[in-house]
Write a protein that holds these residues in place. Structure first.
Motif, mmCIF file in Angstrom:
data_model
loop_
_atom_site.group_PDB
_atom_site.id
_atom_site.type_symbol
_atom_site.label_atom_id
_atom_site.label_comp_id
_atom_site.label_asym_id
_atom_site.label_seq_id
_atom_site.Cartn_x
_atom_site.Cartn_y
_atom_site.Cartn_z
ATOM 1 N N THR A 66 0.816 -1.216 0.000
ATOM 2 C CA THR A 66 0.000 0.000 0.000
ATOM 3 C C THR A 66 0.847 1.263 0.000
ATOM 4 O O THR A 66 0.340 2.323 -0.337
ATOM 5 N N ILE A 67 2.122 1.161 0.365
ATOM 6 C CA ILE A 67 3.009 2.325 0.393
ATOM 7 C C ILE A 67 2.296 3.473 1.113
ATOM 8 O O ILE A 67 1.755 4.382 0.483
ATOM 9 N N ASN A 68 2.366 3.392 2.418
ATOM 10 C CA ASN A 68 1.548 4.363 3.152
ATOM 11 C C ASN A 68 2.324 5.564 3.683
ATOM 12 O O ASN A 68 1.897 6.187 4.638
ATOM 13 N N VAL A 69 3.431 5.919 3.029
ATOM 14 C CA VAL A 69 4.145 7.104 3.515
ATOM 15 C C VAL A 69 3.330 8.366 3.253
ATOM 16 O O VAL A 69 2.679 8.510 2.229
ATOM 17 N N SER A 70 3.393 9.262 4.198
ATOM 18 C CA SER A 70 2.687 10.530 4.046
ATOM 19 C C SER A 70 3.520 11.612 4.719
ATOM 20 O O SER A 70 4.552 11.323 5.325
ATOM 21 N N GLU A 71 3.120 12.860 4.576
ATOM 22 C CA GLU A 71 3.778 13.941 5.304
ATOM 23 C C GLU A 71 2.800 15.099 5.465
ATOM 24 O O GLU A 71 1.815 15.177 4.724
ATOM 25 N N ALA A 102 -9.739 10.728 2.066
ATOM 26 C CA ALA A 102 -9.886 9.320 1.665
ATOM 27 C C ALA A 102 -8.510 8.741 1.362
ATOM 28 O O ALA A 102 -7.826 9.226 0.471
ATOM 29 N N GLY A 103 -8.092 7.725 2.124
ATOM 30 C CA GLY A 103 -6.733 7.183 2.000
ATOM 31 C C GLY A 103 -5.815 8.063 2.834
ATOM 32 O O GLY A 103 -4.839 8.628 2.354
ATOM 33 N N CYS A 104 -6.165 8.197 4.127
ATOM 34 C CA CYS A 104 -5.521 9.213 4.980
ATOM 35 C C CYS A 104 -4.206 8.749 5.573
ATOM 36 O O CYS A 104 -3.482 9.535 6.178
ATOM 37 N N HIS A 185 -12.125 1.966 5.817
ATOM 38 C CA HIS A 185 -12.990 2.027 4.634
ATOM 39 C C HIS A 185 -12.173 1.675 3.397
ATOM 40 O O HIS A 185 -11.079 2.192 3.213
ATOM 41 N N ASN A 186 -12.736 0.803 2.575
ATOM 42 C CA ASN A 186 -12.059 0.419 1.328
ATOM 43 C C ASN A 186 -12.711 1.156 0.160
ATOM 44 O O ASN A 186 -13.894 0.981 -0.123
ATOM 45 N N LEU A 187 -11.910 1.954 -0.521
ATOM 46 C CA LEU A 187 -12.432 2.788 -1.620
ATOM 47 C C LEU A 187 -12.893 1.954 -2.807
ATOM 48 O O LEU A 187 -13.667 2.433 -3.631
ATOM 49 N N ARG A 202 -5.454 11.786 -2.289
ATOM 50 C CA ARG A 202 -4.155 12.148 -2.839
ATOM 51 C C ARG A 202 -3.155 11.011 -2.642
ATOM 52 O O ARG A 202 -3.030 10.476 -1.546
ATOM 53 N N ASN A 203 -2.469 10.674 -3.716
ATOM 54 C CA ASN A 203 -1.420 9.655 -3.664
ATOM 55 C C ASN A 203 -1.937 8.291 -3.203
ATOM 56 O O ASN A 203 -1.252 7.559 -2.504
ATOM 57 N N VAL A 204 -3.141 7.992 -3.569
ATOM 58 C CA VAL A 204 -3.783 6.738 -3.184
ATOM 59 C C VAL A 204 -3.962 5.819 -4.390
ATOM 60 O O VAL A 204 -3.776 4.619 -4.291
HETATM 61 C C1 LIG Z 1 0.741 7.065 0.007
HETATM 62 S S1 LIG Z 1 -0.570 7.009 1.184
HETATM 63 C C2 LIG Z 1 -1.282 8.608 0.928
HETATM 64 C C3 LIG Z 1 -1.554 9.337 2.216
HETATM 65 C C4 LIG Z 1 -2.050 10.768 2.031
HETATM 66 N N1 LIG Z 1 -3.280 10.817 1.300
HETATM 67 C C5 LIG Z 1 -0.998 11.605 1.356
HETATM 68 O O1 LIG Z 1 -1.174 12.045 0.223
HETATM 69 O O2 LIG Z 1 0.057 11.824 1.967
HETATM 70 C C6 LIG Z 1 -1.726 5.896 0.415
HETATM 71 C C7 LIG Z 1 -2.777 5.322 1.364
HETATM 72 O O3 LIG Z 1 -3.834 4.770 0.576
HETATM 73 C C8 LIG Z 1 -4.352 3.672 1.266
HETATM 74 N N2 LIG Z 1 -5.103 2.810 0.345
HETATM 75 C C9 LIG Z 1 -4.620 1.993 -0.635
HETATM 76 N N3 LIG Z 1 -5.632 1.327 -1.234
HETATM 77 C C10 LIG Z 1 -6.778 1.745 -0.609
HETATM 78 C C11 LIG Z 1 -8.155 1.399 -0.756
HETATM 79 N N4 LIG Z 1 -8.541 0.515 -1.655
HETATM 80 N N5 LIG Z 1 -9.056 2.022 0.045
HETATM 81 C C12 LIG Z 1 -8.656 2.934 0.971
HETATM 82 N N6 LIG Z 1 -7.377 3.283 1.168
HETATM 83 C C13 LIG Z 1 -6.440 2.690 0.398
HETATM 84 C C14 LIG Z 1 -3.106 2.994 1.822
HETATM 85 O O4 LIG Z 1 -3.431 2.134 2.903
HETATM 86 C C15 LIG Z 1 -2.255 4.178 2.218
HETATM 87 O O5 LIG Z 1 -2.392 4.493 3.582
#
Ligand SMILES: C[S@@+](CC[C@H](N)C(=O)[O-])C[C@H]1O[C@@H](n2cnc3c(N)ncnc32)[C@H](O)[C@@H]1O
Length: 258
Positions: A66-71, A102-104, A185-187, A202-204
């Motif tokens: 999922t690459i969950n890096v954020s800032e 969404a995707g926080c 929540h799953n998008l 963003r970035n999701v």
């Molecule tokens: C790179 S982070 C983006 C965080 C923030 N939005 C940002 O821009 O910094 C991507 C996030 O999307 C989530 N993600 C991936 N697939 C998803 C899905 N199907 N539904 C909800 N979230 C999802 C991941 O778990 C991850 O935490």
């Protein structure tokens, strides 16, 4: 006949409830294979057994995919557009905003939005929902402890005002935390709430297939109020925006028809 990778995805969905069918295969397959190589595992069923047995391997798997890096304040120029144009225009029409990140991930995005609202628009009332498919990242978000790197882009003013520094970490203030409601929540599969003034996604979607992206942007459109705004990431242009009904009001800000 499904090949070995497709069978793995089916088993993963059945046994672990994770559905990767909407994600781009080459990127996913490369990451999964590289994880398996690092463990010297050559077949998918042995890897799935390990994922079922050992929580730390499951975590690593989810983290890698999922690459969950954020800032905080990621891509500052876009937040500046939000602050100086989008939010003032919205607040000229209503004083009460319904917002969704969404995707926080670990919370940097929703918390950035709260700090901006509290500081720049102190009279605005708002509700803010923050969702992610991965509940582990949201546990971190609720703790609210961050390192130097994740706050590097944040204007110093916010850092001083809304964080307590503990050695090399920064703890976000309860006044900010309590304004965000986190929810799993799953998008790709879950139902969306409606009537949002602003959705940040963003970035999701980088690993989503074109088909699932297109469906997602249609679902966001239906979830926005007339005139509501979708704020996307810096590499995430919506190609079929016009066809769906969006107007581009500024780069990365898409508006639902009034
Ligand atoms: C790179 S982070 C983006 C965080 C923030 N939005 C940002 O821009 O910094 C991507 C996030 O999307 C989530 N993600 C991936 N697939 C998803 C899905 N199907 N539904 C909800 N979230 C999802 C991941 O778990 C991850 O935490």
């Amino acid at each position: 006949m499904p090949d070995a990778y497709e069978t793995f995805l089916q088993d993963l969905r059945r046994k672990k409830g994770l559905d990767l069918s909407g994600y781009k295969r080459p990127q996913m397959e490369r990451r999964i294979n590289s994880l398996m190589r690092s463990l010297k595992i050559t077949d998918y069923s042995a890897y799935l057994d390990l994922l079922e047995r050992e929580i730390q391997h499951w975590r690593k798997f989810v983290d890698t995919l999922t690459i969950n890096v954020s800032e905080f304040y990621r891509n500052p120029a876009q937040w500046e557009v939000l602050e100086s144009k989008i939010l003032p225009e919205m607040l000229a029409k209503t004083n009460s905003l319904k917002l969704w990140s969404a995707g926080c991930s670990t919370g940097e995005e929703p918390y950035t939005l709260v700090m901006i609202l509290l500081n720049r628009f102190p009279n605005a009332s708002f509700s803010l929902l923050a969702t992610d498919v991965d509940d582990e990242v949201m546990t971190k978000a609720k703790t609210g402890l961050y390192n130097d790197k994740s706050v590097a882009n944040l204007p110093k003013f916010y850092l001083t005002r809304y964080f307590t520094k503990q050695d090399n970490t920064y703890l976000i203030a309860d006044d900010v935390k309590k304004r965000v409601k986190f929810m799993k929540h799953n998008l790709l599969t879950d139902v969306f709430d409606r009537n949002f003034d602003l959705i940040l996604c963003r970035n999701v979607v980088i690993y989503f297939t074109e088909e699932s992206k297109s469906e997602l942007y249609r679902k966001f459109y239906a979830a926005l109020k007339p005139g509501g705004i979708l704020f996307t990431g810096s590499t995430e242009q919506i190609f079929q925006a016009r066809e769906i009904g969006y107007t581009l009001v500024s780069s990365f800000f898409y508006k639902r028809a009034e």
